[in-house]
Design a protein around this motif. Sequence first.
Motif, PDB file in Angstrom:
ATOM      1  N   UNK A 113       0.828  -1.216   0.000  1.00  0.00           N
ATOM      2  CA  UNK A 113       0.000   0.000   0.000  1.00  0.00           C
ATOM      3  C   UNK A 113       0.855   1.256   0.000  1.00  0.00           C
ATOM      4  N   UNK A 114       2.125   1.140   0.396  1.00  0.00           N
ATOM      5  CA  UNK A 114       2.991   2.308   0.560  1.00  0.00           C
ATOM      6  C   UNK A 114       3.984   2.366  -0.595  1.00  0.00           C
ATOM      7  N   UNK A 115       4.074   3.516  -1.238  1.00  0.00           N
ATOM      8  CA  UNK A 115       5.014   3.653  -2.347  1.00  0.00           C
ATOM      9  C   UNK A 115       6.427   3.808  -1.808  1.00  0.00           C
ATOM     10  N   UNK A 116       7.413   3.362  -2.601  1.00  0.00           N
ATOM     11  CA  UNK A 116       8.807   3.447  -2.166  1.00  0.00           C
ATOM     12  C   UNK A 116       9.241   4.901  -2.002  1.00  0.00           C
ATOM     13  N   UNK A 117       8.771   5.786  -2.897  1.00  0.00           N
ATOM     14  CA  UNK A 117       9.128   7.197  -2.787  1.00  0.00           C
ATOM     15  C   UNK A 117       8.605   7.820  -1.514  1.00  0.00           C
TER      16      UNK A 117
END
Length: 579
Positions: A113-117
């Motif tokens: 659910x969490x983007x790497x950026x």
Amino acid sequence: MLAPPSAGFRRLLPLLQPHRRSLVAGWLCTLVFVVCWPLLAWLAGQLIPAIGAGDFNRVLQVVGLALSVFLLQKLAQFGQDTLLADPALQVSQELRRRLFARLQRLEFGALEKLSSGDLTYRLTEDADRVGEVIYKTIQDTTPSALQLMVVFGYMVWLDWKLSVGTLLLAPLVAVLVSLFGARVMGAAERSQKQVSELAALLAEAIGGLPLVRAFAAEPWLQRRFDTEIDLHRRARYRTQQLLALQYPVVGFLEAAGILAVLLMGAARIQAGELTGQGFSSYVAALLMLIDPISHLTTNYNEFQQGQASLRRLRQIEQEAVEPPDRADARALGQVHGELVLEGVGFGYDPAQPVLQDLDLRIAPGQVVALVGPSGAGKSTLFSLLLRFNTAQRGRLLLDGQDLADLRAAELRRAVALVPQQSNVFSGTVAEAIAFGRPVSREQIRAAAQLANADGFIEALPGGYDSRVEERGSNFSGGQLQRLAIARAVLGDPAILLLDEATSALDAESEQAVQRGLDQAMAGRTVLVIAHRLSTVQEADRIVVLEQGRIVDQGSHDLLISRPGRYRDLCERQLIRGAS
């Protein structure tokens, strides 16, 4: 649910406990630093009349005392800043360390659910901002607040009536600062969200530039980037606009307050209720309040922005983590490699099962291929075998032991994964293969030889000490895949999981990698995920999955000789032997 913002930083106080000695020494220096201010105000009151009277000897005496007090104060300030800086930075470091440790334990569903950026921004910029707030609170805000109290106490001692008049202006300033602070926090949260989205877009763009060029999509990407940086600029501008408005408004009130005090002081001198010397000290003390008020105002705004960052960091703490080993978890012991699935069922959403009633036995040393359309549950089965997820129904047994009863770290040392996309960490080639495990160079070389990688590694200028750049950009896809195979077999795992290990390679690279795989697979239980059925025809058994169920299984020759899902898949891929 998140705790109220005011409770956020209080939860970090236990992190200061190990640094009590430095904090006590630093705050003793702070006490000396603060006490010097009323002394300097008193000396200012002595100096101005002496200058007016032309008493040069008295002026020299007061100047000498003032220089001594200044020297003592600056030494105390140096001690305060250096002694308090380290605990604050240690807390910031510990906060980031704990968050990264938690990030490594997050459930994979939460990670997706969490983007790497966004995660990168939270663990760098947001963590830095929180650390800066901790540092300024310890090293600047606390001394400034103490300075305000001590100096104002001295002003009350000089003339309490005049001080009451001065104090009437304080609530107005405090209300304004509070109102601005709330608006600044909201604007900061929006700004940080935009920065996270910009970081996520940059991560996608940098990784996908070849694809963008291949589709001549540079104008589209530029428009997306222009939109994001414009939204980021607007969000940052709103924050700066609020700060730009706050400083002159509060500054005007401070100036008006000082002028009002001068008028009241003049009236009290005329009435004979205050001496000129006392008023000189009072004005000097009043001027000493401007700097701490300015610091407190600035720090309050940064504190509000830090609250927004802390809230974003604490969102990571709210995400579910991988469950720990049971208290009675057993050691794995010697592994032979027998896998048994008994009525296994699993779904990321329990209402939508991904795997249903799987029954399967894989003998030690057997090579089993998992085939079927996307979404059939092949990768999910791998995640269960590695215990990234836990079966909600049924059992998975390794050598007769339920995976849920085993220690996860030992299980993962016995079950190695070669992913479709080789994610090789930067460092030396030897470090990329060792992957943090305490192994000898001979063991690394043996693993590389098994993976058919030793030849190209030795041909490198630095051999096993050659540098692997970020994302392995200085190696070909086939070389990276062989490094991944070497990394997998280094620990001599009993079970090998191959997830489309050659699907992204050209024919020559695939041949080199396949030789490495053939050597690595010898004597191990192997599960292979394959969409290209030509790569699994030699498997001991092929298991066909569809909608989370096993619909057929057997050798290639058996399955292709009869109508069924496997034969349909072979015909679509023009596999020889299909009728």
